[in-house]
Write a protein that holds these residues in place. Structure first.
Motif, mmCIF file in Angstrom:
data_model
loop_
_atom_site.group_PDB
_atom_site.id
_atom_site.type_symbol
_atom_site.label_atom_id
_atom_site.label_comp_id
_atom_site.label_asym_id
_atom_site.label_seq_id
_atom_site.Cartn_x
_atom_site.Cartn_y
_atom_site.Cartn_z
ATOM 1 N N GLU A 155 36.857 13.610 75.420
ATOM 2 C CA GLU A 155 35.557 13.582 76.119
ATOM 3 C C GLU A 155 35.717 13.106 77.566
ATOM 4 O OE1 GLU A 155 33.172 11.128 73.563
ATOM 5 O OE2 GLU A 155 32.971 12.731 72.056
ATOM 6 N N TYR A 196 41.523 3.365 72.962
ATOM 7 C CA TYR A 196 40.677 4.464 72.459
ATOM 8 C C TYR A 196 41.266 5.081 71.194
ATOM 9 C CZ TYR A 196 37.532 4.453 76.496
ATOM 10 O OH TYR A 196 36.586 4.099 77.435
ATOM 11 N N ASN A 248 37.550 10.684 71.670
ATOM 12 C CA ASN A 248 36.982 9.860 72.747
ATOM 13 C C ASN A 248 37.733 10.051 74.070
ATOM 14 O OD1 ASN A 248 39.243 8.500 71.806
ATOM 15 N ND2 ASN A 248 38.105 6.727 71.015
#
Lengths: 462, 462
Positions: free
Chosen positions: B53, B120, B50
């Protein structure tokens, strides 16, 4: 709801609140060496007349000068915060609010009075302030205030702290103050002690004596002394804390708190938060108001109510207060700001009246509470503040057990970034609660018998 | 006008701004050991997908998760303040605003990315983060974030700082992190160095190697590494600073600043404040945007633009940046956070484009500026922040000379309460500007010649 309850600068309180106007029985007067009440004139070598007038005033509201407000705006109004994460952790129905006084540049509530004290001295034509400091919290606040207002500042810092805690000393120097290890060779008091005990670690009592002597012996007459707690005018200046908190609570729909808590060393951060709510209690509101002290220095919970000197060297007038005796030296707990033998007379009279219910906590319990705080709310509190937090946690747990949605308000009086050594000792298992034997704890209270009696005059029913 | 410009929690920005979406020419890609662009998959042993990204995203706006905001509310929105006292002191017609990032519990902007990074990772099923720290600012921010989010945290702290600066280490421990002196015996990298140089003081390069090794070799696969600056996703998280500042300026009727200033070590506090205004500049607004660095580590003002490793041990991909070479060791200036050999690729591409005009200051000039600040505004700034203040004072004086009512905005990235030793050295006259000879300053830039060329692709006209 927002976790941080702001107040605009334009909504800052413009008057301080004076509890002396509303106490059912006013405190007894300070007494001079002859046993007679001290008159304002007798204090003029030490304080400027405009502050002496505040010290003896019984006016309910006293205007805060615009120029003082302009300096306070650097950090005030301070936020009122809701400790939602601590509430969740404790599974309490209580709502816990705290007034965050740690946001001032020196990191505590102390500049709330340092700034007006410096300003009134400057107005009176004074050029230089002297003071004493233990761990350095008050000394750094006065240095900060003097720099911004344009006064010289000389701080007598207890030698052991001067040597062991260099960072507060550096703060004072960054703000332009002269910081001297006490006892020093600059005063008779200091030289006398050094001649007798060249290796003494110093004490707050000696440092007070030096600071007062340095003020009153200045031949130019342009030097005065400044004290960071205990006195009426100091407590007065701190009431901006509680007055702001009251407005902030009301802005989120809370009428009055059910419980008000603050730690108390000389009494000023406690008074600052509590006095504006004490008037509501006097007028019938049901509020529990709790000053918290360490078990290592239990003057409020265990000391006699008596006349006593404010300093070890007996230079101050006799004040009516709960005291363990002016020669009492408590265990070296990390909460240096709570190691004072006496308590502000206004706070003491409130205790006599039953308005305030003092409570004492052990150091290890306070650090345990500080760690709970840090791991839920995220900030690192001063060791003094941890005493308030210990009491808050107890009250929040009690509210859970009783199933009551109480509103608890406390004073987050300072951050602990300059006091990490205490946390280190706690985390490494080195911290102990050293219990003083009873005879040692009360060794110096018998000295009080030679002073005039302080009758416990009480009128209220709380 | 209020000196402190507040923003309600309900008005906090709910998306981060990604400059990669708007840069006229996007930065060159990071390259692997084979000279080919690194793919997201190659980063998975080090970072969770995550965050990878976010690292490669070119989306303009990226949502801030509600749970992250709930933690940021502990200190955000931070106040925007007007430095009215500095303005008066400088007799400048400029209006000086500063975003006060020092109010976070660890005392700097660093938790703005530490919190989302921890969040995250937790979402991705990670249980433990590793990182490195020099003076401890970043390590303490990550420790704080991991404690609140519920991750273990291991910090490799450069040994000389570990021994000489115990207070940041204590902060990390209070927040529950394990802080280890680097080089340590816990990693191959550490053991190898210790075998060769048992008495080494350590370096950030070694500490990075240890932290990455500790993450990628965990057999459970539940450990990842976290970096406090340089990378795109780190800069992204910091843009909340500039987005808040923009709303706050508008709330007092200021359209856009004329000048935006921040210090820059790896680039994240600069990017955080500046990127949300960079988009206005790209769209035609006349704004000078200045990252400030120390003359002791002048990569932006004097270093070549090249591919280079982010760490001394060459474990990271090659990044396109201004660099003095990954083996460069700057003079031991007090602003430890500005002693990094390279600079964030997004910031570097902005410099190539002419969007940012870097400037370098000497340490003594920075401390002189910090003292002017302390004596007017009253707070004690971090040594890194003093670099921004030096540039602000220069621009404010220039505005006075030109008679222009410019709006200057800068980032007050951190307080200096844990860095008082530098002030002590300055005040006692011990602080010197040690100029490195040219051949020493550029000794390691020739290493860069072996890496692929980084063409200076430039499209904009600013």
């Amino acid at each position: 709801m927002e976790q941080k309850i702001q107040l605009k600068e334009s909504d800052i309180p413009r008057q301080w609140y004076n509890l002396a106007a509303d106490l059912p029985t006013p405190p007894l007067p300070p007494l001079g060496p002859d046993g007679n009440p001290v008159t304002p004139d007798m204090l003029t070598p030490v304080f400027p007349m405009n502050l002496i007038e505040q010290e003896v005033s019984t006016k309910r509201w006293i205007d805060i000068p615009e120029e003082v407000l302009n300096i306070l705006y650097r950090w005030r109004p301070t936020p009122l915060r809701r400790a939602v994460n601590l509430e969740k952790h404790l599974k309490t129905p209580a709502r816990i609010y705290y007034k965050d006084e740690s946001v001032s540049p020196p990191g505590s509530h102390k500049p709330n009075t340092a700034v007006p004290q410096a300003w009134y001295n400057k107005q009176f034509g004074i050029q230089r302030l002297t003071t004493e400091t233990g761990a350095g919290q008050w000394g750094s606040a006065l240095a900060f205030a003097c720099k911004l207002i344009g006064l010289e500042c000389k701080v007598f810092m207890v030698r052991i702290s001067f040597d062991q805690k260099p960072f507060r000393k550096l703060m004072m120097q960054v703000w332009g103050a002269k910081c001297i290890a006490s006892p020093s060779t600059e005063t008779n008091a200091g030289r006398t002690i050094l001649a007798q005990m060249p290796d003494t670690p110093g004490s707050l009592g000696i440092a007070i004596s030096e600071a007062i002597e340095a003020a009153v012996t200045d031949p130019t007459g342009k030097t005065r002394y400044s004290l960071g707690s205990v006195l009426n005018h100091v407590l007065l200046h701190q009431t901006i804390i509680g007055l702001e908190a009251k407005k902030q609570l009301q802005s989120v729909g809370e009428k009055l708190p059910d419980i008000v808590i603050a730690c108390a060393g000389g009494g000023s951060n406690f008074a600052g938060l509590a006095f504006p709510f004490t008037t509501d209690k006097i007028n019938g509101a049901n509020i529990e108001i709790m000053p918290i002290e360490p078990t290592a220095c239990p003057k409020m919970t265990r000391g006699p109510f008596s006349y006593d000197h404010g300093d070890t060297a007996c230079m101050t007038p006799l004040l009516p207060m709960y005291s363990l005796g002016h020669a009492f030296v408590p265990q070296p707990i990390h909460a240096g700001g709570l190691r004072y033998h006496g308590m502000a007379p206004l706070v003491c009279q409130g205790i006599v009246e039953g308005l305030f219910k003092p409570k004492a906590y052990k150091q290890t319990k306070c650090y345990e509470s500080a760690m709970t705080w840090t791991q839920t709310e995220g900030t690192i509190c001063a060791p003094e503040t941890s005493h308030a937090i210990a009491a808050v946690i107890d009250e929040a747990v009690k509210a859970r057990e009783e199933g009551k949605k109480k509103v608890i308000l406390f004073n987050y009086s300072g951050h602990g970034l300059m006091d990490l050594v205490g946390y280190d000792n706690y985390l490494s298992g080195k911290l102990r609660d050293i219990e003083m034997p009873e005879d040692e704890l009360f060794k110096y209270t018998k000295d009080l018998e030679k002073f005039p009696k302080a009758p416990m005059r009480k009128t209220g029913q709380w």
